[in-house]
Design a protein around this motif. Structure first.
Motif, PDB file in Angstrom:
ATOM      1  N   LEU A   1       1.216  -1.125   0.037  1.00 25.31           N
ATOM      2  CA  LEU A   1      -0.084  -0.047  -0.187  1.00 25.31           C
ATOM      3  C   LEU A   1       0.828   1.090   0.032  1.00 25.31           C
ATOM      4  N   VAL A   2       1.711   1.201   0.450  1.00 22.90           N
ATOM      5  CA  VAL A   2       2.492   2.799   1.136  1.00 22.90           C
ATOM      6  C   VAL A   2       4.336   1.991   0.494  1.00 22.90           C
ATOM      7  N   ALA A   3       4.597   2.948   0.395  1.00 19.10           N
ATOM      8  CA  ALA A   3       6.400   3.079   0.243  1.00 19.10           C
ATOM      9  C   ALA A   3       7.285   2.555   1.880  1.00 19.10           C
ATOM     10  N   SER A   4       7.043   3.575   2.328  1.00 19.32           N
ATOM     11  CA  SER A   4       7.084   3.180   3.917  1.00 19.32           C
ATOM     12  C   SER A   4       6.327   4.107   5.443  1.00 19.32           C
ATOM     13  N   LEU A   5       6.704   3.467   6.564  1.00 21.34           N
ATOM     14  CA  LEU A   5       5.180   4.262   7.487  1.00 21.34           C
ATOM     15  C   LEU A   5       5.564   5.658   7.642  1.00 21.34           C
ATOM     16  N   ALA A   6       6.954   6.477   7.689  1.00 21.43           N
ATOM     17  CA  ALA A   6       6.711   7.676   7.823  1.00 21.43           C
ATOM     18  C   ALA A   6       6.359   8.374   7.150  1.00 21.43           C
ATOM     19  N   ARG A   7       6.566   7.533   5.697  1.00 17.70           N
ATOM     20  CA  ARG A   7       6.975   8.344   4.475  1.00 17.70           C
ATOM     21  C   ARG A   7       5.572   7.702   3.683  1.00 17.70           C
ATOM     22  N   PRO A   8       4.940   7.392   3.916  1.00 19.75           N
ATOM     23  CA  PRO A   8       4.131   6.581   2.944  1.00 19.75           C
ATOM     24  C   PRO A   8       4.412   6.882   1.339  1.00 19.75           C
ATOM     25  N   GLY A   9       4.219   8.035   0.931  1.00 13.62           N
ATOM     26  CA  GLY A   9       4.888   8.258  -0.758  1.00 13.62           C
ATOM     27  C   GLY A   9       3.709   8.208  -1.764  1.00 13.62           C
ATOM     28  N   GLY A  10       2.409   7.681  -1.637  1.00 10.22           N
ATOM     29  CA  GLY A  10       1.942   7.937  -2.496  1.00 10.22           C
ATOM     30  C   GLY A  10       0.120   8.681  -2.524  1.00 10.22           C
ATOM     31  N   ASN A  11      -0.510   7.735  -2.713  1.00  7.40           N
ATOM     32  CA  ASN A  11      -2.251   8.254  -2.535  1.00  7.40           C
ATOM     33  C   ASN A  11      -2.858   7.645  -1.143  1.00  7.40           C
ATOM     34  N   VAL A  12      -1.975   6.995  -0.293  1.00  2.00           N
ATOM     35  CA  VAL A  12      -2.679   5.745   0.664  1.00  2.00           C
ATOM     36  C   VAL A  12      -2.275   6.265   2.162  1.00  2.00           C
ATOM     37  N   THR A  13      -2.961   6.436   3.014  1.00  2.00           N
ATOM     38  CA  THR A  13      -1.743   6.824   4.717  1.00  2.00           C
ATOM     39  C   THR A  13      -3.030   6.079   5.248  1.00  2.00           C
ATOM     40  N   GLY A  14      -3.726   5.903   6.436  1.00  2.00           N
ATOM     41  CA  GLY A  14      -4.418   5.854   7.198  1.00  2.00           C
ATOM     42  C   GLY A  14      -3.467   5.329   8.999  1.00  2.00           C
ATOM     43  N   LEU A  15      -4.544   3.902   9.275  1.00  2.00           N
ATOM     44  CA  LEU A  15      -4.117   3.371  10.838  1.00  2.00           C
ATOM     45  C   LEU A  15      -3.663   2.080   9.885  1.00  2.00           C
ATOM     46  N   THR A  16      -3.205   0.919  11.292  1.00  2.00           N
ATOM     47  CA  THR A  16      -2.764   0.012  11.621  1.00  2.00           C
ATOM     48  C   THR A  16      -4.094  -0.352  12.794  1.00  2.00           C
ATOM     49  N   SER A  17      -3.908  -1.993  12.498  1.00  2.00           N
ATOM     50  CA  SER A  17      -4.593  -2.701  13.950  1.00  2.00           C
ATOM     51  C   SER A  17      -3.534  -3.282  14.786  1.00  2.00           C
ATOM     52  N   THR A  18      -1.845  -3.898  13.796  1.00  2.00           N
ATOM     53  CA  THR A  18      -1.173  -3.934  14.627  1.00  2.00           C
ATOM     54  C   THR A  18       0.286  -3.546  14.168  1.00  2.00           C
ATOM     55  N   PRO A  19       1.340  -4.286  15.169  1.00  2.00           N
ATOM     56  CA  PRO A  19       2.249  -2.946  14.714  1.00  2.00           C
ATOM     57  C   PRO A  19       3.384  -4.094  14.347  1.00  2.00           C
ATOM     58  N   GLY A  20       2.876  -5.320  13.698  1.00  2.00           N
ATOM     59  CA  GLY A  20       3.611  -5.815  12.722  1.00  2.00           C
ATOM     60  C   GLY A  20       3.397  -7.896  12.456  1.00  2.00           C
ATOM     61  N   ALA A  21       3.772  -8.448  11.975  1.00  2.00           N
ATOM     62  CA  ALA A  21       3.611  -9.931  12.001  1.00  2.00           C
ATOM     63  C   ALA A  21       4.660 -10.356  13.265  1.00  2.00           C
ATOM     64  N   GLU A  22       4.960  -9.710  14.216  1.00  2.00           N
ATOM     65  CA  GLU A  22       5.048 -10.780  14.675  1.00  2.00           C
ATOM     66  C   GLU A  22       4.522 -10.232  15.913  1.00  2.00           C
ATOM     67  N   MET A  23       3.197  -9.976  15.924  1.00  2.00           N
ATOM     68  CA  MET A  23       2.793  -9.631  17.277  1.00  2.00           C
ATOM     69  C   MET A  23       1.820 -11.115  17.391  1.00  2.00           C
ATOM     70  N   TYR A  24       1.965 -12.027  16.278  1.00  2.00           N
ATOM     71  CA  TYR A  24       1.657 -13.336  16.260  1.00  2.00           C
ATOM     72  C   TYR A  24       1.859 -14.119  17.077  1.00  2.00           C
ATOM     73  N   GLY A  25       3.400 -14.279  17.366  1.00  2.00           N
ATOM     74  CA  GLY A  25       3.943 -14.830  18.403  1.00  2.00           C
ATOM     75  C   GLY A  25       3.660 -14.172  19.809  1.00  2.00           C
ATOM     76  N   LYS A  26       2.892 -13.147  20.386  1.00  2.00           N
ATOM     77  CA  LYS A  26       3.034 -13.034  21.744  1.00  2.00           C
ATOM     78  C   LYS A  26       1.719 -13.428  21.783  1.00  2.00           C
ATOM     79  N   ILE A  27       0.665 -13.023  20.663  1.00  2.00           N
ATOM     80  CA  ILE A  27      -0.402 -13.992  21.378  1.00  2.00           C
ATOM     81  C   ILE A  27      -1.269 -15.356  21.719  1.00  2.00           C
TER      82      ILE A  27
ATOM     83  N   THR B   1       0.700  -9.944   4.447  1.00  2.00           N
ATOM     84  CA  THR B   1       0.483  -9.300   6.524  1.00  2.00           C
ATOM     85  C   THR B   1       0.091 -10.650   6.728  1.00  2.00           C
ATOM     86  N   ILE B   2      -1.230 -11.503   6.334  1.00  2.00           N
ATOM     87  CA  ILE B   2      -1.944 -12.755   7.072  1.00  2.00           C
ATOM     88  C   ILE B   2      -0.987 -13.504   6.972  1.00  2.00           C
ATOM     89  N   GLU B   3      -0.459 -13.899   5.845  1.00  2.00           N
ATOM     90  CA  GLU B   3       0.381 -14.773   5.928  1.00  2.00           C
ATOM     91  C   GLU B   3       1.544 -15.141   5.784  1.00  2.00           C
TER      92      GLU B   3
END
Length: 332
Positions: free
Chosen positions: A130-156, A181-183
């Motif tokens: 969706l974006v080039a980077s979190l700090a500077r999306p670089g296109g026409n897309v931005t917004g919020l995420t529901s997780t900090p990343g896939a590493e969250m699954y290990g904690k769950i 992200t799901i994979e």
């Protein structure tokens, strides 16, 4: 001549002073038209929109029926409808598209590179393309995420193991979703499982008609517990999933706290309502002229551990006291 020059100067000065007022008046009278395309049904997600999203927009001066028109598109749990929705909204030339999930935002991005797009519950916007980077999306897309990343699954998975002591854990996911992200999360789970002494069994359910066959297969495989990977279709049918969790006596961990009041055993993740309450900040900034390319992606910083003791009792299990003490919310 001097009088004429003076008069001309005064007229010119008055026109210069009046110009900004005219511009402001024009902006004040503008009606913004935004698109909203989402995977769940209107019936399941409408309350979230009416109770949280629209009031948050009103707080920022964007009032539906006054200076805001919302073109709603609900996929009723069928992601394959998203490209058609995106094409419709682009044809309407909306000022902005709200596409809450990663695959909704991807469908919108494939349809337009100019209309701003705001996502609300994306997984990893970089991994999802969706974006080039979190700090500077670089296109026409931005917004919020529901997780900090896939590493969250290990904690769950670790929390589920601590709560249940399960050695055989089923993982339920939706292969119909267009979200790398799901994979990535599944790979994280498979990497964390041996470390935690857990054997994973992975099951698929593209839609509600596959829910019960998947649960029946879990029971045949002598599964001790279940981890359900976050999915908007699952969220839409969260009460049905809670019924199956009870029927097959499978203590279940979720990624979104909304599943627990619906009857799920426990969740570790973000409050969905909070994300939809913050999304209008992006919408307001963009409609005022900000570029999505310059608005950093917002990742969640607060995660809640929510436990349903009523469900635990029905399942005949006791939650370890140490885990209860760490819970942010306990439903009794």
């Amino acid at each position: 001549m001097a009088v004429t020059v003076t008069r001309l100067f005064l007229v010119a000065a008055l026109l210069m002073l009046a110009a900004p007022v005219a511009v402001d008046a024009q902006q004040a009278g503008k009606v913004y038209r935004i698109g909203y395309m989402s995977i769940p049904s209107r019936q399941s997600a409408g309350d979230l929109m009416d109770r949280v999203f629209l009031p948050a927009l009103r707080q920022r001066g964007l009032v539906e029926g006054k200076n805001l028109l919302i073109e709603r598109r609900w996929a009723d749990g069928k992601p394959e409808r998203l490209p058609g929705f995106a094409a419709e909204l682009v044809a309407l030339n909306v000022d902005l598209i709200v596409a809450p999930q990663s695959d909704a935002a991807l469908a919108a991005k494939r349809a337009t590179r100019t209309i701003p797009i705001v996502h609300v519950v994306a997984g990893d916007p970089v991994a999802d393309g969706l974006v080039a980077s979190l700090a500077r999306p670089g296109g026409n897309v931005t917004g919020l995420t529901s997780t900090p990343g896939a590493e969250m699954y290990g904690k769950i998975l670790e929390l589920l193991r601590e709560a249940t002591g399960a050695s055989r854990v089923a993982v339920l996911w939706n292969p119909a979703r267009d979200s790398p992200t799901i994979e990535l999360g599944l790979r994280q789970l498979k990497a964390a499982a041996p470390v935690l002494g857990v054997q994973l069994q992975v099951f698929k359910a593209p839609g509600p008609e596959q829910f019960e066959p998947a649960f029946a297969a879990m029971a045949q495989g002598r599964t001790n517990a279940l981890l359900i990977v976050w999915d908007s279709t699952f969220w839409q049918h969260r009460r049905r999933l809670a019924e199956l969790e009870a029927k097959y006596r499978l203590p279940t961990m979720h990624e979104m706290t909304d599943f627990v009041p619906a009857g799920g055993l426990m969740a570790y993740g973000v409050d969905l309502a909070d994300l939809f309450r913050r999304a209008p900040v992006y919408i307001d900034k963009i409609l005022r002229g900000a570029k999505p390319a310059d608005l950093p992606i917002e990742q969640p910083t607060k995660f809640e551990l929510v436990i349903n003791l009523k469900t635990a009792k029905a399942l005949g299990m006791a939650i370890p006291p140490a885990l209860l003490l760490r819970a942010d919310r306990v439903i009794e």
